[in-house]
Design a protein around this motif. Structure first.
Motif, PDB file in Angstrom:
ATOM      1  N   LEU A   1       0.820  -1.113  -0.023  1.00 42.21           N
ATOM      2  CA  LEU A   1       0.108  -0.019   0.050  1.00 42.21           C
ATOM      3  C   LEU A   1       0.911   1.468  -0.101  1.00 42.21           C
ATOM      4  O   LEU A   1       0.689   2.213  -0.860  1.00 42.21           O
ATOM      5  N   ALA A   2       2.114   1.316   0.666  1.00 41.55           N
ATOM      6  CA  ALA A   2       2.802   2.408   1.004  1.00 41.55           C
ATOM      7  C   ALA A   2       3.521   2.663  -0.518  1.00 41.55           C
ATOM      8  O   ALA A   2       3.772   3.893  -1.014  1.00 41.55           O
ATOM      9  N   VAL A   3       3.745   1.664  -1.058  1.00 43.64           N
ATOM     10  CA  VAL A   3       4.273   1.634  -2.844  1.00 43.64           C
ATOM     11  C   VAL A   3       3.365   2.213  -3.655  1.00 43.64           C
ATOM     12  O   VAL A   3       3.714   2.886  -4.588  1.00 43.64           O
ATOM     13  N   GLY A   4       2.116   1.778  -3.469  1.00 46.84           N
ATOM     14  CA  GLY A   4       1.017   2.095  -4.322  1.00 46.84           C
ATOM     15  C   GLY A   4       0.764   3.604  -4.081  1.00 46.84           C
ATOM     16  O   GLY A   4       1.154   4.280  -3.337  1.00 46.84           O
ATOM     17  N   GLY A   5       0.292   4.097  -5.256  1.00 50.71           N
ATOM     18  CA  GLY A   5       0.086   5.616  -5.282  1.00 50.71           C
ATOM     19  C   GLY A   5      -1.296   6.107  -5.572  1.00 50.71           C
ATOM     20  O   GLY A   5      -1.835   6.846  -6.166  1.00 50.71           O
ATOM     21  N   ASN A   6      -2.060   5.264  -4.900  1.00 48.63           N
ATOM     22  CA  ASN A   6      -3.640   5.312  -4.984  1.00 48.63           C
ATOM     23  C   ASN A   6      -4.049   6.313  -3.813  1.00 48.63           C
ATOM     24  O   ASN A   6      -4.219   5.702  -2.715  1.00 48.63           O
ATOM     25  N   ALA A   7      -4.398   7.547  -3.860  1.00 48.10           N
ATOM     26  CA  ALA A   7      -4.740   8.316  -2.646  1.00 48.10           C
ATOM     27  C   ALA A   7      -5.697   7.797  -1.938  1.00 48.10           C
ATOM     28  O   ALA A   7      -5.697   8.107  -0.782  1.00 48.10           O
ATOM     29  N   GLY A   8      -6.616   7.558  -2.675  1.00 46.44           N
ATOM     30  CA  GLY A   8      -7.868   7.199  -2.032  1.00 46.44           C
ATOM     31  C   GLY A   8      -7.713   5.885  -1.025  1.00 46.44           C
ATOM     32  O   GLY A   8      -8.095   5.749   0.115  1.00 46.44           O
ATOM     33  N   ARG A   9      -6.981   4.761  -1.378  1.00 49.16           N
ATOM     34  CA  ARG A   9      -6.817   3.728  -0.743  1.00 49.16           C
ATOM     35  C   ARG A   9      -5.751   3.700   0.458  1.00 49.16           C
ATOM     36  O   ARG A   9      -5.882   2.900   1.493  1.00 49.16           O
ATOM     37  N   ARG A  10      -5.101   4.952   0.325  1.00 42.45           N
ATOM     38  CA  ARG A  10      -3.996   5.174   1.336  1.00 42.45           C
ATOM     39  C   ARG A  10      -4.142   5.843   2.474  1.00 42.45           C
ATOM     40  O   ARG A  10      -3.799   5.796   3.677  1.00 42.45           O
ATOM     41  N   ALA A  11      -5.367   6.869   2.153  1.00 44.74           N
ATOM     42  CA  ALA A  11      -5.653   8.096   2.913  1.00 44.74           C
ATOM     43  C   ALA A  11      -5.667   7.422   4.467  1.00 44.74           C
ATOM     44  O   ALA A  11      -4.850   8.023   5.432  1.00 44.74           O
ATOM     45  N   VAL A  12      -6.407   6.445   4.888  1.00 42.40           N
ATOM     46  CA  VAL A  12      -6.681   6.104   6.207  1.00 42.40           C
ATOM     47  C   VAL A  12      -5.536   5.629   7.016  1.00 42.40           C
ATOM     48  O   VAL A  12      -5.286   6.020   8.182  1.00 42.40           O
ATOM     49  N   TYR A  13      -4.574   5.031   6.220  1.00 43.82           N
ATOM     50  CA  TYR A  13      -3.622   4.250   6.692  1.00 43.82           C
ATOM     51  C   TYR A  13      -2.176   4.845   6.579  1.00 43.82           C
ATOM     52  O   TYR A  13      -0.981   4.493   7.038  1.00 43.82           O
TER      53      TYR A  13
END
Ligand code: PLP
Length: 423
Positions: free
Chosen positions: A140-152
């Protein structure tokens, strides 16, 4: 009442009870044409006999034996099958249970490679915005999808994100595709220099961007330039082909079409085609030698690595793809589908772009075709298209809508390679 925490809790889900070729059948007998392979998973449809028989036979013989005690025949045979067909230089495989685990494995391989070589300052990863590499915390950290990252966000390691290669939005009108590819790749070099080349271990990218941008291949020359930059600074190139690999784009590995060999390539979905959970991390002989020949071996492992019945299923999937000439069909039907979509929707007021490779096609939805203005979050069409399609007995995947306001939302089409014109 359900006792499961489902992906979506507001809409009751139909109960899937059977599969027939490219169709999923629910408990009230409705049939759904699987035009997205779930999420680009089911590349052989839902009832392929040879795969089911291979899994059953393996279950009868031996379902599982822990890999700290044994290896097993299907895992060895599958590794042989994949490495013989992988880009030159890729020599070994690590089998896991899915895409996120495959990517976590890739990051740890990269880190241990440099650790063993004594380059212990190298720990940084550069990836791209609007990418997806999985839902475990590293991925998730490597991914750049702002929506999926926000909470974490507070739980994520620091990763640099550069622009994706996304011609529809970033290529200038006065620029050729090739020139755009060069310019997009130059962002990697700039970021390496900013961080300090000796601190960077890997660049990670989806060969064709899937869930976040909806089947976006790189501009011609982009990955060749990326490869050169990685080589210049001694950085590993990790390609994530969890969605785009295993034939989805018409070649077994999507990167074959970009003319590059990564140091590590990950795959999952189409590897087992959904018949069993499986993923794989393939690596170069240099990485293998550096890690396998060291006294401590690879400092990693999961309970289900090299799972015998999962590997037996995946081997049967890969053999069926070859025996039935399904990569040919994938290319042929992909062209047909893209043409049909173009004829029906290219001029539609809310269709910005139709793109992809093989049977991996994205339709970008926009509020305004001329300005490419995306829909506001509350107005996005992808979930509504998905719901309408399900009512009509068609599965299509609502991708994108990354909450960063710089891309539209998308519909992803990725039907099984067994799809025929009649479907
Ligand atoms: N990488 C890519 C490119 C993906 O599309 C996905 C899943 O959609 C993953 C990684 C994560 O795979 P999994 O859901 O099997 O963990």
């Amino acid at each position: 009442m359900t006792r499961i925490l489902h992906r979506q809790t507001r809409i009751p889900l139909p109960v899937a009870v059977a599969g027939e070729g490219p169709y999923v059948i629910d408990s009230v007998g409705r049939r759904y044409l699987d035009a997205s392979g779930g999420a680009a998973v089911s590349c052989l449809g839902h009832s392929h006999r040879s795969v089911i028989e291979a899994i059953k036979a393996q279950l009868d013989a031996l379902p599982y034996a822990h890999t700290s005690f044994f290896t097993n025949e299907p895992a060895e045979a599958l590794a042989e099958h994949l490495t013989q067909r992988a880009p030159a230089g890729i020599s070994h495989v690590y089998f896991v249970s899915g895409g996120s685990e495959a990517n976590e494995t890739a990051f740890k391989l990269a880190r241990q490679y440099f650790w063993n070589r004594g380059e212990r300052e190298r720990s940084r990863i550069i990836a791209r915005r609007q990418s997806y590499h999985g839902n475990t915390l590293g991925a998730l950290a490597v991914g750049g999808n702002a929506g999926r990252r926000a909470v974490y966000e507070p739980l994520l390691i620091e990763v640099s994100h550069i622009e994706p290669c996304y011609a529809y939005r970033h290529r200038r009108d006065d620029e050729s595709e090739g020139a755009y590819g060069e310019r997009a790749a130059a962002a990697l070099e700039a970021e390496i220099l900013r961080l300090g080349p000796g601190t960077v271990m890997a660049f990670v990218a989806e060969t064709v961007v899937g869930a976040t941008l909806g089947a976006v291949p790189a501009a011609p020359g982009y990955f060749r330039r990326i490869r050169e930059i990685c080589d210049r600074y001694g950085i590993l190139l990790i390609l994530d082909e969890v969605m785009s690999g295993m034939g989805r784009t018409g070649t077994l590995f999507a990167c074959e079409q970009d003319g590059v060999t990564p140091d590590i390539v990950t795959c999952a979905k189409g590897l087992g085609a959904g018949y069993q959970p499986i993923g794989a991390c393939l690596m170069s002989s240099t990485i293998y030698d550096t890690i396998a020949l060291s006294p401590e071996g690879f400092q990693h492992g999961f309970t289900y690595i090299g799972h015998a019945s999962a590997c037996a299923g995946a081997l049967a999937v890969q053999r069926a793809i070859e025996a039935e000439g399904l990569l040919d069909n994938c290319r042929k039907q992909g062209i047909r589908l893209a043409e049909a979509l173009g004829q029906r929707f290219a001029q539609h007021a809310h269709v910005g772009d139709i793109r992809g490779r093989g049977l991996f096609i994205g339709v970008e939805l926009v509020a305004d075709r001329e300005t490419k203005q995306p829909f506001a979050a509350q107005d996005r069409l992808n979930a509504r298209v998905k719901a309408k399609a399900m009512e009509a007995g068609l599965m299509c995947y609502p991708a994108g809508g990354t909450a960063d306001g710089v891309s539209g939302d998308h519909i992803l089409l990725a039907p099984p390679f067994i799809i025929a014109a009649s479907h």
